[in-house]
Design an enzyme around this catalytic site. Structure first.
Site, PDB file in Angstrom:
ATOM      1  N   TYR A  55     -37.429   0.069  17.701  1.00 21.69           N
ATOM      2  CA  TYR A  55     -37.028  -0.715  16.322  1.00 21.69           C
ATOM      3  C   TYR A  55     -37.920  -0.723  15.350  1.00 21.69           C
ATOM      4  O   TYR A  55     -37.808  -1.296  14.347  1.00 21.69           O
ATOM      5  CB  TYR A  55     -36.911  -2.373  17.020  1.00 21.69           C
ATOM      6  CG  TYR A  55     -38.043  -2.883  17.673  1.00 21.69           C
ATOM      7  CD1 TYR A  55     -39.106  -3.290  17.161  1.00 21.69           C
ATOM      8  CD2 TYR A  55     -37.919  -2.939  19.038  1.00 21.69           C
ATOM      9  CE1 TYR A  55     -40.302  -3.793  17.787  1.00 21.69           C
ATOM     10  CE2 TYR A  55     -39.217  -3.394  19.944  1.00 21.69           C
ATOM     11  CZ  TYR A  55     -40.268  -3.937  19.101  1.00 21.69           C
ATOM     12  OH  TYR A  55     -41.259  -4.373  19.913  1.00 21.69           O
ATOM     13  N   ARG A 105     -48.485  -6.675  15.246  1.00 19.91           N
ATOM     14  CA  ARG A 105     -48.657  -6.412  16.669  1.00 19.91           C
ATOM     15  C   ARG A 105     -48.794  -4.790  16.896  1.00 19.91           C
ATOM     16  O   ARG A 105     -47.661  -4.392  16.709  1.00 19.91           O
ATOM     17  CB  ARG A 105     -47.532  -7.179  17.571  1.00 19.91           C
ATOM     18  CG  ARG A 105     -47.565  -6.546  18.824  1.00 19.91           C
ATOM     19  CD  ARG A 105     -46.540  -7.364  19.632  1.00 19.91           C
ATOM     20  NE  ARG A 105     -45.080  -7.500  19.080  1.00 19.91           N
ATOM     21  CZ  ARG A 105     -44.166  -6.707  19.033  1.00 19.91           C
ATOM     22  NH1 ARG A 105     -44.350  -5.483  19.556  1.00 19.91           N
ATOM     23  NH2 ARG A 105     -42.918  -7.050  18.549  1.00 19.91           N
ATOM     24  N   HIS A 120     -44.166  -5.628  22.260  1.00 22.48           N
ATOM     25  CA  HIS A 120     -43.886  -6.832  22.907  1.00 22.48           C
ATOM     26  C   HIS A 120     -44.685  -7.062  24.101  1.00 22.48           C
ATOM     27  O   HIS A 120     -45.494  -7.999  24.092  1.00 22.48           O
ATOM     28  CB  HIS A 120     -42.520  -7.225  22.517  1.00 22.48           C
ATOM     29  CG  HIS A 120     -42.274  -8.572  23.196  1.00 22.48           C
ATOM     30  ND1 HIS A 120     -42.666  -9.859  22.460  1.00 22.48           N
ATOM     31  CD2 HIS A 120     -41.673  -9.394  24.229  1.00 22.48           C
ATOM     32  CE1 HIS A 120     -42.307 -10.787  22.967  1.00 22.48           C
ATOM     33  NE2 HIS A 120     -41.832 -10.640  24.084  1.00 22.48           N
TER      34      HIS A 120
END
Length: 367
Positions: A278, A265, A269
Site C-alpha cells: 500500500y 512509520r 504496521h
C-alpha cells in the site's frame, strides 16, 4: 452557586496554519516560532540519548519477533521524537496513556523493557504495575484509552494533586467515536489532559486522505472547545516545546490541549504486515531523509552540544541495553496457565470457573 470560567475564544483554539518547527530537515535551525520557548540544551541532549536507545530497543524487539520470542511487535521507527518528547514533557507524578505502538515511550519513561514487552510476548495482562509507574497498560483497541485518560485527569483534578494526563493516539484513532467523546468530555470538564496524535500517515494500510477530509487532524479539537496545535513530529525540539506548553496549560487549569504531530512509520504496521502493498519505496525514502534522530544529532553537533565521542557513547550504551534485553528475553518465562483467569473479575463468574477447570483438566491429562 459556582460558575465555570468560559473557555478560550475560537482564535485561542486554532492551531498554527503550518506545523510548528524549530529545526529544518537537514538539521539546520529554522525561524523560532512565537509562543513556544525553546527547550533547555540539557533536555535536548538527554532526549537525543533516549531516542538513540529507543531506536535500538525497537530494532531489538523486531528481531525478537522474528526469533519467536514475541508474538507481535508494532515498530515505531521514525516516531521517536514524538514518544520521547511526550515522556519528557510529563512530570514523575503525571500519567501516560499509551497505545500498542508506544513501547519506546515506556522505555523512555524508565519502565523495565522486559515488562514493556510482556504483553506483546503473549503473557497475561500487563507486565508492569501501572500505578507504580503512572502509566496505563498499552491499549490495543483504537482510542478507548482516550476516554480512560480523561477520567483519570478528572480524578486528579478533583483530588487537587496538580497532575496532568497525556493520552497518545494514532491518526486512525481520531476516526473512532471514543476519541470524539473524550475530547467533548475533557472540554466540558476542563480536565487536565493532553492528547498527542501521532499522525504517521497510515491506519494500518489506509492512508490519511481516506480517513479524514480535515485540513489537519489538529482542527478536530476546535469544535469541542479544545485548544489545538500541529507540529513537525520529526523535529524533537518543536515537539518538546509544544508539549511542554500543552502540559503547562493543562496543569494551570486552562483545560485540555490537542497536539497533532506529523510523523511517519518507517516500518510495517506490525511484523505480520506487508507495507509494500500500500505504499512505495520512494515515499519511505523521502521520509528517511527527515529522520528525527539524524536531524537532532546534526542540530546538536553544529551547536557544539554533542561531540563525536558523545555520539559513540550513546550508541555503545544502546548496544549494551539491547544485549541485556536480548539475554533476558532469551530465557524461557516461568508461566502458570491458570493465572490467565485471575484478576478478570473480583469474583470469578461461573463461566470463568468452568473454563479454568477445563484447562487444568487438559493440562493434567497431558502430564
Amino acid at each position: 452557586m459556582s460558575v465555570r470560567r468560559p473557555g478560550p475564544s475560537v482564535d485561542g483554539l486554532l492551531p498554527s496554519p503550518v506545523p510548528v518547527r524549530f529545526v529544518q530537515e537537514d538539521g539546520s535551525p529554522g525561524t523560532p516560532p512565537e509562543g513556544y520557548p525553546p527547550p533547555a540544551d540539557a533536555r535536548l541532549v538527554d532526549a537525543y540519548r533516549r531516542m538513540v536507545l529507543g531506536r535500538r530497543f525497537d530494532r531489538q524487539a523486531t528481531a525478537l519477533t522474528r526469533q519467536g520470542r514475541l508474538a507481535v511487535y508494532p515498530s515505531s521507527r521514525g516516531q521517536e521524537a514524538c514518544q520521547v518528547a511526550g515522556v519528557l514533557a510529563l512530570g514523575a507524578d503525571d500519567w501516560l496513556f499509551p497505545t500498542y505502538r508506544d513501547s519506546v515511550a515506556l522505555v523512555a519513561r524508565g519502565i523495565d523493557p522486559v515488562e514493556v514487552l510482556t504483553l506483546l510476548r503473549g503473557d497475561w495482562h500487563c507486565g508492569y504495575d501501572p500505578e507504580a509507574v503512572r502509566t496505563a497498560p498499552q491499549c490495543t483497541p483504537l482510542a478507548t484509552q482516550t476516554v480512560h485518560a480523561v477520567g483519570m485527569a478528572e480524578a486528579l483534578r478533583r483530588r487537587g494533586t496538580g497532575g496532568v494526563v497525556m493520552a497518545f493516539v494514532g491518526d486512525g484513532g481520531t476516526s473512532e467515536g471514543d476519541f470524539h467523546e473524550a475530547l467533548n468530555y475533557a472540554a466540558v470538564l476542563r480536565a487536565p489532559v493532553v492528547f498527542l496524535v501521532q499522525n504517521n500517515r497510515y491506519a494500518i494500510s489506509v492512508p490519511l486522505a481516506k480517513q479524514s477530509a480535515a485540513p489537519a487532524l489538529a482542527y478536530k479539537g476546535v469544535g469541542y472547545g479544545v485548544r489545538s496545535e500541529q507540529v513537525d513530529g520529526n523535529d524533537l525540539v518543536a515537539v518538546l516545546a509544544v508539549l511542554t506548553e500543552a502540559v503547562r496549560y493543562a496543569r494551570a487549569g486552562d483545560g485540555p490541549f490537542l497536539v497533532e504531530a506529523h510523523t511517519y512509520r518507517m516500518d510495517a504496521h506490525t511484523n505480520a504486515d506487508d507495507a509494500s502493498r500500500y505504499r512505495d519505496a520512494e515515499e519511505v525514502e523521502r521520509w528517511e531523509s527527515a529522520d528525527p534522530i539524524a536531524r537532532l544529532e546534526t542540530y546538536l553537533r553544529d551547536r557544539g552540544l554533542l561531540s563525536a565521542a558523545d555520539v559513540a557513547a550513546a550508541g555503545e550504551a544502546a548496544e549494551e541495553f539491547a544485549a541485556r534485553l536480548r539475554d533476558r528475553m532469551s530465557a524461557e518465562p516461568d508461566t502458570e496457565p491458570a493465572e490467565l483467569f485471575e484478576h478478570v473479575f473480583a469474583e470469578p463468574t461461573p463461566q470463568l470457573r468452568e473454563q479454568r477447570a477445563r484447562l487444568l483438566a487438559e493440562l493434567s491429562a497431558e502430564g
